[in-house]
Design a protein around this motif. Structure first.
Motif, mmCIF file in Angstrom:
data_model
loop_
_atom_site.group_PDB
_atom_site.id
_atom_site.type_symbol
_atom_site.label_atom_id
_atom_site.label_comp_id
_atom_site.label_asym_id
_atom_site.label_seq_id
_atom_site.Cartn_x
_atom_site.Cartn_y
_atom_site.Cartn_z
ATOM 1 N N GLY A 98 0.652 -1.174 -0.103
ATOM 2 C CA GLY A 98 0.011 0.043 -0.114
ATOM 3 C C GLY A 98 0.703 1.275 -0.008
ATOM 4 O O GLY A 98 2.183 1.065 0.071
ATOM 5 N N PRO A 99 0.064 2.524 -0.109
ATOM 6 C CA PRO A 99 1.096 3.591 -0.178
ATOM 7 C C PRO A 99 1.657 4.308 1.147
ATOM 8 O O PRO A 99 2.474 5.130 0.846
ATOM 9 C CB PRO A 99 -0.187 4.571 -0.523
ATOM 10 C CG PRO A 99 -1.295 4.128 -0.149
ATOM 11 C CD PRO A 99 -1.220 2.564 0.043
ATOM 12 N N ARG A 100 1.289 3.854 2.165
ATOM 13 C CA ARG A 100 1.844 4.553 3.482
ATOM 14 C C ARG A 100 2.738 3.677 4.239
ATOM 15 O O ARG A 100 2.260 2.426 4.659
ATOM 16 C CB ARG A 100 0.661 5.190 4.260
ATOM 17 C CG ARG A 100 0.423 6.428 3.791
ATOM 18 C CD ARG A 100 -0.726 7.137 4.585
ATOM 19 N NE ARG A 100 -1.807 6.262 4.943
ATOM 20 C CZ ARG A 100 -2.915 6.313 4.071
ATOM 21 N NH1 ARG A 100 -2.926 7.021 3.050
ATOM 22 N NH2 ARG A 100 -3.801 5.458 4.329
ATOM 23 N N PRO A 101 3.864 4.021 4.630
ATOM 24 C CA PRO A 101 4.809 3.196 5.460
ATOM 25 C C PRO A 101 4.180 3.146 6.835
ATOM 26 O O PRO A 101 3.549 3.999 7.121
ATOM 27 C CB PRO A 101 6.351 3.641 5.136
ATOM 28 C CG PRO A 101 6.089 4.977 4.898
ATOM 29 C CD PRO A 101 4.783 5.268 4.085
ATOM 30 N N ALA A 337 -2.877 -0.813 8.847
ATOM 31 C CA ALA A 337 -1.796 0.104 8.159
ATOM 32 C C ALA A 337 -1.486 -0.404 6.751
ATOM 33 O O ALA A 337 -0.929 0.553 5.935
ATOM 34 C CB ALA A 337 -0.526 0.175 9.033
ATOM 35 N N ARG A 338 -1.699 -1.446 6.470
ATOM 36 C CA ARG A 338 -1.281 -2.227 5.091
ATOM 37 C C ARG A 338 -2.613 -2.192 4.269
ATOM 38 O O ARG A 338 -3.936 -2.118 4.524
ATOM 39 C CB ARG A 338 -0.614 -3.501 5.020
ATOM 40 C CG ARG A 338 -1.401 -4.635 5.367
ATOM 41 C CD ARG A 338 -0.828 -5.723 5.112
ATOM 42 N NE ARG A 338 -1.082 -6.103 3.835
ATOM 43 C CZ ARG A 338 -0.825 -7.307 3.132
ATOM 44 N NH1 ARG A 338 -0.156 -8.309 3.751
ATOM 45 N NH2 ARG A 338 -1.450 -7.684 1.641
ATOM 46 N N ARG A 339 -2.273 -2.398 2.773
ATOM 47 C CA ARG A 339 -3.679 -2.299 1.920
ATOM 48 C C ARG A 339 -3.512 -3.785 1.466
ATOM 49 O O ARG A 339 -2.278 -4.524 1.633
ATOM 50 C CB ARG A 339 -3.357 -1.535 0.675
ATOM 51 C CG ARG A 339 -3.581 0.256 1.052
ATOM 52 C CD ARG A 339 -4.953 0.059 1.521
ATOM 53 N NE ARG A 339 -5.139 1.624 1.478
ATOM 54 C CZ ARG A 339 -5.980 2.387 0.634
ATOM 55 N NH1 ARG A 339 -6.312 1.753 -0.535
ATOM 56 N NH2 ARG A 339 -6.032 3.596 0.998
ATOM 57 N N TYR A 340 -4.351 -4.184 0.821
ATOM 58 C CA TYR A 340 -4.806 -5.557 0.402
ATOM 59 C C TYR A 340 -5.098 -5.887 -0.994
ATOM 60 O O TYR A 340 -5.850 -4.976 -1.628
ATOM 61 C CB TYR A 340 -5.663 -6.421 1.292
ATOM 62 C CG TYR A 340 -5.418 -6.441 2.678
ATOM 63 C CD1 TYR A 340 -4.764 -7.566 3.343
ATOM 64 C CD2 TYR A 340 -5.578 -5.217 3.629
ATOM 65 C CE1 TYR A 340 -4.376 -7.313 4.623
ATOM 66 C CE2 TYR A 340 -5.185 -5.129 5.268
ATOM 67 C CZ TYR A 340 -4.512 -6.240 5.186
ATOM 68 O OH TYR A 340 -4.041 -6.316 6.742
ATOM 69 N N GLU A 341 -4.628 -6.991 -1.644
ATOM 70 C CA GLU A 341 -5.103 -6.801 -3.002
ATOM 71 C C GLU A 341 -6.354 -7.742 -3.668
ATOM 72 O O GLU A 341 -6.696 -8.059 -4.741
ATOM 73 C CB GLU A 341 -4.072 -7.477 -3.982
ATOM 74 C CG GLU A 341 -2.470 -6.582 -3.701
ATOM 75 C CD GLU A 341 -1.247 -7.154 -4.479
ATOM 76 O OE1 GLU A 341 -1.345 -8.265 -5.075
ATOM 77 O OE2 GLU A 341 -0.334 -6.381 -4.288
ATOM 78 N N SER A 342 -6.825 -8.258 -2.502
ATOM 79 C CA SER A 342 -8.168 -9.002 -2.604
ATOM 80 C C SER A 342 -9.061 -8.559 -1.455
ATOM 81 O O SER A 342 -8.718 -8.466 -0.385
ATOM 82 C CB SER A 342 -7.864 -10.366 -2.597
ATOM 83 O OG SER A 342 -8.772 -11.203 -2.857
ATOM 84 N N SER A 343 -10.406 -8.508 -1.912
ATOM 85 C CA SER A 343 -11.044 -8.065 -0.812
ATOM 86 C C SER A 343 -11.878 -9.272 -0.213
ATOM 87 O O SER A 343 -11.682 -10.237 -0.859
ATOM 88 C CB SER A 343 -12.482 -7.213 -1.235
ATOM 89 O OG SER A 343 -13.100 -7.863 -2.333
ATOM 90 N N GLY A 344 -12.361 -9.141 0.952
ATOM 91 C CA GLY A 344 -12.940 -10.221 1.820
ATOM 92 C C GLY A 344 -13.064 -10.156 3.457
ATOM 93 O O GLY A 344 -12.718 -9.036 3.806
ATOM 94 N N SER A 345 -13.286 -11.124 4.011
ATOM 95 C CA SER A 345 -13.402 -10.912 5.620
ATOM 96 C C SER A 345 -12.901 -12.294 6.172
ATOM 97 O O SER A 345 -13.150 -13.396 5.483
ATOM 98 C CB SER A 345 -14.937 -10.860 5.884
ATOM 99 O OG SER A 345 -15.148 -10.500 7.160
#
Ligand code: ACO
Length: 431
Positions: A98-101, A337-345
């Motif tokens: 994701g974009p932010r460290p 704090a991180r991003r994910y490349e696939s949605s879900g729960s």
């Protein structure tokens, strides 16, 4: 220096444990040169390194001044050997998917004197470091390790892997792209500022990298005081067609005594902010005259080199090993704090035997890859120790292996799909 971590008090629990063993825990007063030098010397001794010269000590005092230095003293032995344990730590941005460290607690220089090993000194120091980080509000701690058997017990998991290479350049031959920029020799003094900017740019683009301090950046640009073969260091920059700096290489050429056409070129750092710079710098070393072997390490696991040479068996990976180890201290803060490349729960049951952040959490990933994490009492989909979550955190493909070894159980497929990233995380330096 005014970083809050420098004035954070020592961890009393660790201090009490060491007191029971007749030892004293302290923070090093870095304005006291003799105390600072004694700590630096103990650190070098702990790693079997040579005693730093006066010049090396002066350089380290300057470049390590941002670190919080902790010492364990045995006041019952002669003062000259009195420091029997060391650790250094500081907070710095760690890139996550994701974009932010995310600011992480970086730990280094963990040594216990050979005269005092296996008496529980590290066992007092490491949890103490984690409590300091937690008190500072940091969600993650990280380190690079001398041995992969040490840190799992404190909840760290390997989260990036690094490759080492041995290349027979003449037989490998170049078939990669022709690049249109310019290579030129430079010097650390001329290029230091630009090279530091390039390191920042390179590292910001990839999960698993840390923001290098001046000390860590310097090691990639120039030999530090006392470095073997310092006078053989060469520094070459690559500028794109518009003259914009895009990368550099630092290397050392040795050997050639019995056959002058058979020198060895060791890459100290190959830093690139574009694929063109990466190709141009590799081509530069592959086509170097009088060199029979090129060696490189701390490369990513997806280094494109084999695709850039004619004979890919001549560009051999000599090893892939664990590199960065990550310890999550706050599950919701770290996972959000991180991003994910696939949605879900998914509901994660996380066991933390040191009691920092265990529990059951629902991770909800939205279509844009952002996440929300809440404590829940819902049934768990997947269970794991905190060290396994540390291994998944930066996007490495670790879930299948962890499942195979019983270190994740439950819905491994979903956890893998959510956490893994298309580009493997990488850390391209040691700290
Ligand atoms: C982030 C970094 O700085 S990585 C660098 C680590 N340091 C080094 O490699 C320098 C050389 N080694 C040392 O200085 C010491 O051996 C240390 C720091 C690794 C360990 O310090 P010690 O005070 O001896 O460790 P301590 O007595 O607390 O042992 C803690 C546990 O780790 C185990 N352990 C200690 N060292 C090692 C090792 N090298 N490999 C595997 N296990 C180890 C102990 O057996 C003990 O296990 P237990 O919890 O199951 O009883």
């Amino acid at each position: 220096m005014t970083e809050p971590y420098l004035s954070q008090p020592i961890d009393e629990t660790a201090a009490a444990k060491l007191r029971e063993a007749g030892l004293r825990l302290s923070l090093v007063d870095t304005s006291d040169t003799a105390a600072y030098d004694a700590w630096l010397s103990a650190d070098a001794r702990g790693f079997h390194a040579k005693q730093p010269s006066a010049a090396a000590l002066a350089q380290e005092r300057e470049l390590l001044a941002h670190r919080r230095l902790t010492a364990v003293h045995d006041d019952a032995i002669p003062a000259s050997a009195g420091i029997v344990g060391t650790v250094s730590s500081w907070a710095a941005p760690l890139t996550v998917p994701g974009p932010r460290p995310l600011d992480a607690w970086l730990i280094s220089s963990v040594t216990v004197s050979p005269t005092h090993r296996r008496r529980g000194i590290a066992s007092a120091l490491l949890p103490g470091q984690l409590r300091v980080a937690k008190d500072l509000g940091l969600a993650v701690a990280a380190l690079t390790v001398s041995e992969s058997t040490i840190y799992g017990r404190w909840g760290f998991g390997p989260s990036t892997f690094a490759s080492s290479w041995s290349i027979a350049p003449r037989r490998a031959g170049w078939i990669g792209p022709k690049t249109t920029g310019r290579l030129s020799f430079t010097t650390p003094d001329e290029f230091r500022e630009t090279s530091r900017e390039l390191l920042v740019r390179q590292n910001e683009a990839r999960a698993g990298e840390i923001r290098l301090t001046d000390y860590l950046a310097e090691r990639q640009i120039a030999p530090l005081e006392g470095t073997t073969d310092a006078e053989r260091y060469r520094l070459v920059r690559y500028d794109g067609p518009d003259g914009d700096p895009q990368g550099f290489i630092t290397y050392v050429i040795t050997g050639g005594e019995s056959d002058f056409t058979d020198h060895t070129l060791d890459i100290v750092a190959l830093v690139s902010t574009t694929p063109e710079a990466n190709a141009a710098l590799w081509r530069y070393v592959i086509e170097m005259d009088l060199v029979g072997k090129v060696r490189a390490n701390t490369r990513g696991v997806d280094e494109p080199l084999p695709w850039l040479v004619k004979d890919l068996r001549q560009a051999q990976i000599t090893g892939v090993q664990d590199h960065l180890w990550t310890r999550i201290l706050d599950v919701p803060a770290a996972l959000e704090a991180r991003r994910y490349e696939s949605s879900g729960s998914i509901v994660l049951d996380v066991e933390d035997s040191l009691g920092f952040t265990g529990g059951r959490f629902r991770l909800d990933v939205a279509a844009d890859g952002s996440a929300q994490v809440r404590a829940t009492e819902d049934a768990a989909d997947v269970s794991m120790p905190i060290s396994s979550l540390g291994s998944l955190y930066l996007g490495a493909s670790a879930a299948p292996g962890l499942a195979a070894s019983g270190r994740i159980s439950g819905d491994v497929e979903t956890v893998d799909r959510l956490f893994r990233t298309a580009v493997a995380p990488r850390l391209s330096s040691w700290f």
